[in-house]
Structures are given as C-alpha cells and as structure tokens.
Design a protein around this motif. Structure first.
Motif, PDB file in Angstrom:
ATOM      1  N   PRO A 204       0.830  -1.209   0.000  1.00 45.42           N
ATOM      2  CA  PRO A 204       0.000   0.000   0.000  1.00 45.42           C
ATOM      3  C   PRO A 204       0.861   1.255   0.000  1.00 45.42           C
ATOM      4  CG  PRO A 204      -0.030  -1.054   2.152  1.00 45.42           C
ATOM      5  CD  PRO A 204       0.633  -2.012   1.210  1.00 45.42           C
ATOM      6  N   PHE A 205       0.239   2.343  -0.435  1.00 48.64           N
ATOM      7  CA  PHE A 205       0.976   3.597  -0.565  1.00 48.64           C
ATOM      8  C   PHE A 205       1.497   4.084   0.784  1.00 48.64           C
ATOM      9  CE2 PHE A 205       0.834   8.243  -0.223  1.00 48.64           C
ATOM     10  CZ  PHE A 205       1.800   8.579  -1.136  1.00 48.64           C
ATOM     11  N   SER A 206       0.735   3.852   1.862  1.00 50.50           N
ATOM     12  CA  SER A 206       1.169   4.339   3.177  1.00 50.50           C
ATOM     13  C   SER A 206       2.472   3.681   3.602  1.00 50.50           C
ATOM     14  CB  SER A 206       0.074   4.062   4.222  1.00 50.50           C
ATOM     15  OG  SER A 206      -0.189   2.665   4.301  1.00 50.50           O
ATOM     16  N   ALA A 207       2.622   2.383   3.345  1.00 50.42           N
ATOM     17  CA  ALA A 207       3.863   1.704   3.712  1.00 50.42           C
ATOM     18  C   ALA A 207       5.014   2.179   2.828  1.00 50.42           C
ATOM     19  CB  ALA A 207       3.691   0.195   3.591  1.00 50.42           C
ATOM     20  N   THR A 208       4.736   2.427   1.531  1.00 45.69           N
ATOM     21  CA  THR A 208       5.774   2.923   0.640  1.00 45.69           C
ATOM     22  C   THR A 208       6.229   4.307   1.049  1.00 45.69           C
ATOM     23  OG1 THR A 208       4.786   1.660  -1.157  1.00 45.69           O
ATOM     24  CG2 THR A 208       6.353   3.402  -1.768  1.00 45.69           C
ATOM     25  N   LYS A 209       5.278   5.144   1.430  1.00 45.43           N
ATOM     26  CA  LYS A 209       5.622   6.495   1.853  1.00 45.43           C
ATOM     27  C   LYS A 209       6.410   6.475   3.147  1.00 45.43           C
ATOM     28  CE  LYS A 209       5.422  10.955   1.341  1.00 45.43           C
ATOM     29  NZ  LYS A 209       6.092  11.599   0.211  1.00 45.43           N
ATOM     30  N   ALA A 210       6.041   5.596   4.070  1.00 40.79           N
ATOM     31  CA  ALA A 210       6.729   5.536   5.353  1.00 40.79           C
ATOM     32  C   ALA A 210       8.165   5.071   5.189  1.00 40.79           C
ATOM     33  CB  ALA A 210       5.982   4.606   6.305  1.00 40.79           C
ATOM     34  N   SER A 211       8.416   4.202   4.215  1.00 44.98           N
ATOM     35  CA  SER A 211       9.775   3.704   4.032  1.00 44.98           C
ATOM     36  C   SER A 211      10.721   4.768   3.513  1.00 44.98           C
ATOM     37  CB  SER A 211       9.758   2.521   3.058  1.00 44.98           C
ATOM     38  OG  SER A 211       9.343   2.954   1.774  1.00 44.98           O
ATOM     39  N   GLU A 212      10.181   5.867   2.972  1.00 44.75           N
ATOM     40  CA  GLU A 212      11.022   6.917   2.427  1.00 44.75           C
ATOM     41  C   GLU A 212      11.355   7.999   3.445  1.00 44.75           C
ATOM     42  OE1 GLU A 212       8.886   8.442  -0.824  1.00 44.75           O
ATOM     43  OE2 GLU A 212       9.021   6.617  -2.039  1.00 44.75           O
ATOM     44  N   GLU A 213      10.707   7.982   4.587  1.00 40.20           N
ATOM     45  CA  GLU A 213      10.875   9.089   5.515  1.00 40.20           C
ATOM     46  C   GLU A 213      11.786   8.702   6.670  1.00 40.20           C
ATOM     47  OE1 GLU A 213       6.910   9.930   6.586  1.00 40.20           O
ATOM     48  OE2 GLU A 213       6.637   8.166   7.812  1.00 40.20           O
ATOM     49  N   SER A 214      12.318   9.704   7.322  1.00 43.69           N
ATOM     50  CA  SER A 214      13.158   9.525   8.493  1.00 43.69           C
ATOM     51  C   SER A 214      12.283   9.573   9.736  1.00 43.69           C
ATOM     52  CB  SER A 214      14.224  10.621   8.553  1.00 43.69           C
ATOM     53  OG  SER A 214      15.023  10.586   7.393  1.00 43.69           O
ATOM     54  N   LEU A 215      12.603   8.691  10.682  1.00 45.77           N
ATOM     55  CA  LEU A 215      11.830   8.599  11.915  1.00 45.77           C
ATOM     56  C   LEU A 215      12.681   9.059  13.076  1.00 45.77           C
ATOM     57  CD1 LEU A 215      10.120   5.128  11.438  1.00 45.77           C
ATOM     58  CD2 LEU A 215       9.313   7.367  10.730  1.00 45.77           C
ATOM     59  N   HIS A 216      12.030   9.643  14.059  1.00 44.24           N
ATOM     60  CA  HIS A 216      12.706  10.076  15.271  1.00 44.24           C
ATOM     61  C   HIS A 216      11.962   9.485  16.461  1.00 44.24           C
ATOM     62  CE1 HIS A 216      14.843  12.528  18.145  1.00 44.24           C
ATOM     63  NE2 HIS A 216      13.678  12.960  18.629  1.00 44.24           N
ATOM     64  N   PHE A 217      12.620   8.549  17.177  1.00 47.88           N
ATOM     65  CA  PHE A 217      12.050   7.968  18.379  1.00 47.88           C
ATOM     66  C   PHE A 217      12.503   8.773  19.587  1.00 47.88           C
ATOM     67  CE2 PHE A 217      10.187   3.997  16.924  1.00 47.88           C
ATOM     68  CZ  PHE A 217      10.821   3.778  15.710  1.00 47.88           C
ATOM     69  N   SER A 218      11.645   8.831  20.606  1.00 44.38           N
ATOM     70  CA  SER A 218      12.001   9.537  21.830  1.00 44.38           C
ATOM     71  C   SER A 218      11.427   8.802  23.032  1.00 44.38           C
ATOM     72  CB  SER A 218      11.494  10.985  21.805  1.00 44.38           C
ATOM     73  OG  SER A 218      10.071  11.024  21.762  1.00 44.38           O
ATOM     74  N   LEU A 219      12.165   8.880  24.147  1.00 45.67           N
ATOM     75  CA  LEU A 219      11.733   8.359  25.444  1.00 45.67           C
ATOM     76  C   LEU A 219      12.028   9.458  26.450  1.00 45.67           C
ATOM     77  CD1 LEU A 219      10.827   6.058  27.376  1.00 45.67           C
ATOM     78  CD2 LEU A 219      13.217   5.323  27.443  1.00 45.67           C
TER      79      LEU A 219
END
Length: 428
Positions: A204-219
């Motif tokens: 799906p497009f949402s998974a394809t779009k997510a794979s192209e972006e940078s993620l920032h995790f925080s705790l």
C-alpha cells in the motif's frame, strides 16, 4: 862508597837513553800514520752548466678510442612481458561480518610470508589452512579499523589488508616489499531483507511512503500533568516516574509506536548487572505483577505516542541511587497496526489489562508471547526498531522532615505538653 856512586850514575844514564829512544820511535810512527795515500791524477772535469730541459715539439701520442657499440638486435615480434597481478586475496561479505582469505605467498613470487606480518587493519589472522597455505581473517563489519563510506544508493565497509615484512633473520635485508590491499563490502541502502522467500506482493501507498521518511524515536520523562517534559530527573522513593514514548514521522504516513522491552541498570549498558527487566514480552509491564506496584500503561490517545507510569525504585546494593532506563521501541504503519501477542501494552491490576481495551492480547504475559497473528499475504507489514535510553535518573531515599509532636502526660495530676523532636532520618 865511590863504587856505589858510580853504579847509580851508570844506571841513571842508561834510563835517560832509553827514554830518548822511545820518544823518537813514537814521533816516527805518528808521521807515517798521518800520511795520506796518493791518488791517481786525472784530467780536470769540464765546466758544465746545469738547467731545465725544454720540450720543443708537442707529444702526439694519445689513448686509443674505444670500439663503437653496436645497437642491440631484437627480434621484430619481441614483446616485453608484464607480470600479472598476484591473485592472493579472496573476500566473502556476510550480513554483518567479513571473511578474508590471503595466500601465504601474498606477493606471488613463490616465497611464503610469515603470518604475523599480515594483518587486517589491526587484527591478526584468526586461522590458518596449512594444506592450502592460506591465512584466514574473520571480523565484524565495524571492527579491525573499518571505515563506513556512504553514497546515495549504497554503503561500503572498507578494510585494509597490511603486509609489513621485517628484515631477514641475522641480516638487514628484505626480499619482499610491503603492501596494503584495500578491501570493501558494499551493500544496497534500499532493499528488502527477510528470511522468507521473496514475494512480489502489492504494497500500500502508506507503507511505501513511510519507508522513504526519516523517523525520530524519543523516550522522555514527563511532568505530572503530561503537558511537557520534566525539567529534572531527580526523584524520591514513593514518587511516580512518568514516561512518554513517541515517534515523529517527517511526512504524512501515520505510524503506531510500541514498547517491546525496558531494562533498568546502574550504568548505560543493558548487559551489565545488576539489572531489572520491568517490561518485556513485547509490551507486558511486569513491575505491577512482580512487586504489586501501581505501575501501568495509560490509555492510548494517539497512535504515535504511548505513556506509562513506573513507581520509583533503587537498586539495593547501589548507594548512589542512579539508574538508566533503556527501552526497545518499535513503529509500524498505523494502517497495518494490530493488537495481538506481538504488539500490545499490558498492565497488571486484578488481571492483565491492555491499554486499548483488547485484553485478550495479554494472555501470554505470564507465559511466552509468540509473533502474533499472521499478516495477510496481500499486505506487507513494515517496521522500524530502535533502542532508546534515558538517564541518569537519581532516586533518593525518602527523608522525614524534622518537627514536633505534642505528647500528653500527667505530672502530679497536672497536664503538661512536652515537645518531642523527630530527628531527620533516612528510610531504608
């Protein structure tokens, strides 16, 4: 008497005569010894004047010229042979390791090198094949002086195989020159990695779009009202520590964040002791189950945030009261997110309770949680994992403040009030 005088006179005259003859003989001998022998007389030498002889004519003699050298005569089809490069090194690149095999005849001249003279970066050989005369080097990709080189579509771990010959024993000479062989393992930056066979499924497009972006995790530690990060990381026993886990996507694909595991240690290393795993099994908060505390997950209000509370604690044998909290976080596309044994947020309060209300997913918290329900074949679940830590968190022992208590007593029938001071003390 006259006869005696005459005898003495004769004796005196004879002695005088003998002395006179002796003196004459000595004079005669001296004259003969002083006489030089006669030399033959020859003609007088001519008057010759000496001087430097002059050369009138130049010397015409010279050294003979060397014979002329003939030009070398080569065959018309002669070609100088260039020695081929020695194929002495072979490389096998793994998922997270490298294996290098180097022939002991590394220069390719029929001379075996000493194993200690060959290193992969700063690492010596890990093995040797005596039959094949091969040195073996095995290492993880980030060790042995490797360098990580990034490009737009790939990244490379570069190594250097060094050969440093030493002088031959008992002499200052070497018969092979040093060498440095560059070795690299190149990997694609964008590819599908899975232990299962590849299937060309529609994503799906949402998974394809997510794979192209940078993620920032925080705790982060939060204030009591959950509105902002807590400015201090100091607590006292009995306080509640409030943690917020979040993932921030930089595009528009919604994500759901989960906490798989959390470990408390006295140093920022989860492999040290003492340590306390208060959350595990892909989202089971064990602390409330093990210690009867009020630790719990809060009801989820946003997919990209998850909040939980943890009663403060200290390690028994650590007087500093310092702890580090390290959690394994995971994010998946919100469109594909499910609540099951592999993705949940469970707390224990008169039974296991899931933060989203699907309490059945917590059934495995007391046993062992599997991988969850299978994903439909038409959909591929993407996921991102990261280990995040917060600390140092200082937890002090609870202090009783000094004060006064009014104690009633009777003294001779009269009521008096006596001040009783409570000295400051630490609860252990």
């Amino acid at each position: 008497m006259k006869l005696f005088v005459a005898f003495v006179s004769c004796l005196f005259c004879a002695a005088s005569a003998a002395v006179t003859k002796l003196n004459w003989f000595q004079r005669a001998v001296g004259k003969v010894g002083d006489r030089k022998p006669d030399r033959p007389k020859g003609p007088a030498p001519a008057d010759v004047s000496q001087g430097k002889q002059s050369v009138c004519d130049p010397v015409s003699w010279r050294f003979p010229d060397p014979p002329p050298e003939e030009a070398p005569r080569f065959p018309p089809d002669l070609e100088l042979k260039v020695p081929p490069a020695a194929e002495s090194v072979a490389v096998i690149c793994g998922a997270n390791s490298i294996r290098v095999e180097a022939k002991k005849d590394l220069p390719g001249i029929g001379k075996l090198v000493r194993p200690e003279a060959v290193t992969l970066g700063d690492c010596p050989a890990t093995g040797e094949d005596e039959e094949a005369q091969v040195l073996v080097f095995e290492s993880e990709l980030h060790r042995c002086g490797s360098q990580l080189l990034m490009s737009e579509d790939s990244f490379t771990y570069a190594f250097t195989l060094h050969y440093n010959p030493s002088p031959l024993e008992g002499s200052p000479i070497i018969r092979t020159a040093g060498a440095a062989v560059r070795i690299g393992c190149r990997y694609q930056r964008k590819q599908v990695v899975s232990s299962a066979s590849l299937k060309h499924n529609w994503m799906p497009f949402s998974a394809t779009k997510a794979s192209e972006e940078s993620l920032h995790f925080s705790l982060r530690l939060m204030t009591d009202d959950w509105r902002s990060p807590r400015p201090s990381s100091q607590f006292q026993l009995g306080d509640v520590m409030r943690f917020e886990v979040a993932v921030k996507p930089f595009h528009h694909a919604p994500l759901r964040v989960m906490v798989d595991r959390c470990v408390a240690t006295v140093v920022p290393n989860v492999d040290t002791v003492p340590r306390y795993t208060f959350l595990g099994h892909n989202g089971c908060l064990f602390d409330s189950r093990l210690t009867g505390s009020s630790s719990r997950f809060l009801q989820r209000s946003q997919d990209n945030k998850l909040q939980f509370e943890l009663d403060s604690f200290r390690f028994q044998q650590d007087d500093r009261g310092v702890i580090y909290i390290t959690c394994s976080l995971r994010a998946t596309p919100a469109a594909d997110a499910t609540v099951d044994g592999a993705s949940k947020a469970c707390s224990f309060s008169n039974g296991w309770r899931e933060a989203s209300g699907r309490h059945g997913a917590c059934a495995c918290c007391d046993t062992h949680c599997g991988t969850g329900s299978p994903v439909p074949p038409a959909r591929t679940r993407a996921r991102w994992d990261q280990e995040t830590a917060v600390g140092p968190v200082v937890v002090e022992e609870k202090r009783l403040r000094g004060g006064q208590l009014a104690q009633k007593s009777h003294n001779n029938g009269h009521r008096t009030n006596q001040a009783v001071e409570i000295l400051p003390t630490w609860l252990s």
